[in-house]
Design an enzyme around this catalytic site. Structure first.
Site, PDB file in Angstrom:
ATOM      1  N   HIS A  33       0.951  -1.100   0.030  1.00  0.00           N
ATOM      2  CA  HIS A  33       0.038  -0.148   0.027  1.00  0.00           C
ATOM      3  C   HIS A  33       0.809   1.328   0.182  1.00  0.00           C
ATOM      4  CE1 HIS A  33      -3.434   2.552   0.634  1.00  0.00           C
ATOM      5  NE2 HIS A  33      -2.673   3.297   1.287  1.00  0.00           N
ATOM      6  N   CYS A  34       0.668   1.900  -1.009  1.00  0.00           N
ATOM      7  CA  CYS A  34       1.655   3.227  -1.173  1.00  0.00           C
ATOM      8  C   CYS A  34       1.013   4.530  -0.712  1.00  0.00           C
ATOM      9  CB  CYS A  34       2.288   3.401  -2.657  1.00  0.00           C
ATOM     10  SG  CYS A  34       3.135   4.638  -2.657  1.00  0.00           S
ATOM     11  N   PRO A  35       1.381   5.035   0.323  1.00  0.00           N
ATOM     12  CA  PRO A  35       0.981   6.413   1.040  1.00  0.00           C
ATOM     13  C   PRO A  35       1.164   7.314   0.065  1.00  0.00           C
ATOM     14  CG  PRO A  35       2.629   5.818   2.317  1.00  0.00           C
ATOM     15  CD  PRO A  35       2.625   4.595   1.306  1.00  0.00           C
ATOM     16  N   GLY A  78      -1.302   7.182  -2.500  1.00  0.00           N
ATOM     17  CA  GLY A  78      -2.830   6.863  -1.494  1.00  0.00           C
ATOM     18  C   GLY A  78      -3.459   5.721  -2.239  1.00  0.00           C
ATOM     19  N   ASN A  79      -3.078   4.694  -2.615  1.00  0.00           N
ATOM     20  CA  ASN A  79      -3.519   3.713  -3.217  1.00  0.00           C
ATOM     21  C   ASN A  79      -2.599   2.201  -2.906  1.00  0.00           C
ATOM     22  OD1 ASN A  79      -5.670   1.827  -4.423  1.00  0.00           O
ATOM     23  ND2 ASN A  79      -5.142   3.043  -6.451  1.00  0.00           N
TER      24      ASN A  79
END
Ligand SMILES: [Zn+2]
Ligand SMILES: [Zn+2]
Length: 672
Positions: free
Chosen positions: A466-468, A471-472
């Protein structure tokens, strides 16, 4: 007699059937982060007692004992000898009850084929064989009895149906199976207790409470006797896990029971050490939020979201502005301190811990925004039109990749209610619930390489991470765009830095190579501090993005793994560990082919990417038909050399031809 038989039989007698075993056989007791612990429930039947050296012993068993111990041949012999299959023993219990509670499926099939009544009522609790199997947590037996026509909605002497018993004893898989087969998730027992209330009161693990809530169990229903909701029952039992799950599902803390007590007042009356601090805070927040208008405004989720999104834009500008104004450094330091205090104050009032995931993306957007502004206001005059056009054109590619990574579907595994029920029934009837292949939050069968994202609360095919920053989740469908975005972001940061050099060169007369570094930096810092601030940010971004990109490419191309697989490979049986402890991915197809798979381009048939649909592949054997055997570590590098670094490889070969083997070996060793 018992001492003479095979101990593996482990029979259950009438005493044991009342014993509470809330730990459950389901085995999916999730941790707080949403991850499953290992363990599963298989439908394996206990070994039938057809032991070699105990035949003589079984021959002396009466039919009840033979049934309890699973001595099939002895049971058959007695039935064929004329024993009435529906005859009850001294405790008013039928043979089918004994077979069901001991999970003797072969015997159950035989008895039913010989005319045993499936829903016979017996024992002190006036229960059916299905009630007994449910209490004991025998999913396979429940499946078998229902197939044979057993009615799961029948009530026992205490007024409980099978779903109440499964919830009371924490048998999550049975709860899931019963609901999938049509049981009412809000069914009340004799006293108006729902399965959720029982689970909240009796079961200390996360499941089945969470499963019942996922199925839509009501948190506001109250029992008839005490008027308690599920949350009341969880508080009465001091069941912190159930309180946490219910509160996170927005269970109302203010509903009063028959004594006029709300769950909140019950909590406040008792010592609260058993309750998680964060959960307690959330309960207090919920209490305030229903009464206090100011509190409601400051807790408005949209307001909080935009405050958090906006802060990095403002902070970036203000920091640059303070650098810009010409006052004493001491005053600047004082302003920075004041700025920090103000931002800290805002964050205390308006920040939401649950929204913290938006912050990294907000930081990125703010940096980009001010880079564009800087280019237009400062740089373009010195960079020339050509460079500006190139900068803008490359940023189009960046935005294309970013938007596809941000808004695109990463490969969410979806299923409607009917499909979810179908999956549960299929898994229960086939081989039980293995948490590695069944997500009890999404209620879907998990494809191989997929994982449940605890941030987004959904299962993603070929989950990477999950890549902050976007945001996805990054998964099967957007990994390509994510890597494209990293490449473009790295390039753009370098571009901005280059632009700053043009500016320093043109507007500040800084000539880096001809002046000392200290003089150059001093001029850069004083000539136009805003540009220096933007340049420093661009440098920082270029460095970390390049590092991230390097790691990502290494994993995808050289290891043939996702980030998740690299971190959790020990969890997956299909990942092999080599002699030296190195982990090999069964999905590695060689660097060149991994690159083709990533790009998924065909280029008029010149490239042959693997078109595996990771959303619907459940086993390793279903993966690409031309999957290559595992490559050894040295083969991997050779593969890399051949394909990713062709000039270097060709050079090494040339050297071997021209200068002999020694030099070649030296170079090869270096490369390896
Ligand atoms: Zn899931
Ligand atoms: Zn996610």
């Amino acid at each position: 007699m018992a001492g003479e038989v095979d101990p593996s039989c482990n029979p259950v007698d009438l005493m044991a059937q009342d014993s509470c075993n809330p730990s459950g056989l389901y085995g999916v007791e999730r941790e707080a982060d949403g991850e499953e612990s290992s363990g599963s429930v298989q439908n394996a039947e206990p070994t039938p007692a057809t032991g070699r050296n105990t035949d003589a012993d079984y021959s002396t068993f009466d039919i009840v004992k033979a049934t309890q111990y699973g001595a099939f041949e002895r049971c058959k012999e007695l039935i064929e000898g004329g024993y009435d299959i529906n005859k009850r023993d001294n405790e008013n219990v039928t043979l089918l009850h004994w077979a069901a509670i001991n999970n003797r499926r072969e015997i159950v099939r035989y008895y039913i084929s010989q005319g045993a009544v499936v829903d016979a009522i017996g024992g002190e609790l006036m229960s059916t064989p299905m009630h007994w199997a449910t209490r004991q947590g025998h999913l396979g037996m429940v499946v078998l009895l229902m197939r044979e026509g057993a009615d799961s909605s029948l009530r026992d002497g205490e007024g409980c149906s099978c779903i109440h018993l499964a919830a009371q004893f924490g048998h999550t898989a049975i709860v899931a199976y019963l609901v999938a087969r049509g049981a009412n998730v809000n069914l009340m027992d004799k006293n108006g207790m729902t399965p959720l209330m029982w689970s909240a009161y009796r079961v200390t693990s996360l499941d089945p409470t969470r499963l019942l809530l996922t199925f839509g169990a009501s948190t506001s229903m109250a029992d008839r006797l005490h008027g308690n909701t599920a949350l009341h029952w969880a508080v009465i039992a001091k069941n912190h896990m159930a309180v946490s799950v219910l509160v996170n599902h927005s269970a109302n803390v203010d509903i009063a029971n028959a004594q006029g007590e709300s769950a909140y007042s019950l909590i406040m009356k008792r010592k609260t050490q058993w309750l998680d601090k964060k959960v307690l805070e959330k309960i207090q927040e919920m209490q305030k939020s229903s009464r206090n208008i100011c509190y409601r405004i400051s807790n408005d989720k949209t307001l909080r979201y935009w405050t958090m999104m906006g802060t990095p834009f403002l902070v970036f500008y203000l920091v640059g502005l303070v650098f810009q104004i010409s006052i004493l450094y001491l005053f600047k330091l004082a302003i920075f301190t004041a700025l920090y205090v103000i931002i800290y104050g805002i964050s205390r009032i308006l920040y939401d811990e649950r929204l913290m995931t938006v912050m990294p993306m907000a930081v990125y957007l703010a940096t980009k925004f001010w880079c564009y502004v800087t280019w237009v206001l400062y740089i373009h005059e010195y960079s020339g039109l050509g460079v500006t056009v190139l900068f803008m054109a490359s940023s189009l590619l960046l935005w294309y990749n970013f938007l596809r990574a941000w808004w695109g579907d990463p490969g969410v595994i979806t299923a409607d209610q009917a499909q979810k029920y179908q999956t549960i029934i299929e898994l229960a009837e086939r081989d039980g619930f293995d948490p590695q292949w069944f997500c009890s939050t999404c209620l879907v069968r998990r494809p191989i390489r997929s994982k449940h994202c605890s941030v987004c609360n959904r299962c993603i095919a070929k989950f990477d991470h999950h890549c902050p920053w976007v945001g996805n989740c990054i998964g099967a469908n957007n990994l390509k765009y994510f890597i494209g975005y990293l490449i473009m972001l790295c390039g753009m940061s370098c571009f901005v830095l280059q632009g700053c050099f043009y500016y320093w060169n043109g507007a500040c007369n800084v000539v880096f190579l001809k002046q000392s570094i200290w003089t150059s930096l001093k001029t850069v810092g004083t000539c136009e501090p805003w540009v220096a601030w933007v340049g420093a940010n661009a440098t920082l971004h270029a460095v970390w993005v390049a590092t991230l990109l390097g790691c990502q490419l290494y994993q995808v191309l050289i290891l043939g793994m996702t980030t998740n697989e690299r971190m959790n490979c020990y969890r997956y049986k299909h990942f092999q560990v080599g002699k030296k402890g190195e982990v090999r991915s069964p999905f590695h197809r060689g660097v060149w082919r991994n690159l083709q798979d990533l790009l998924n381009w065909q280029c008029l048939g010149l490239l042959k990417p693997d078109r595996t649909d990771w959303l619907h592949i459940y086993t390793l054997s279903e993966t690409s038909e031309d999957k290559q055997p595992l490559l050894s570590q040295s083969e991997m590098y050779q593969d890399l050399l051949r394909h990713a670094l062709p000039p270097l490889w060709a050079g090494a070969h040339l050297l071997r031809q021209r200068s002999g083997l020694k030099e070649f070996q030296a170079i090869s060793q270096k490369l390896n």
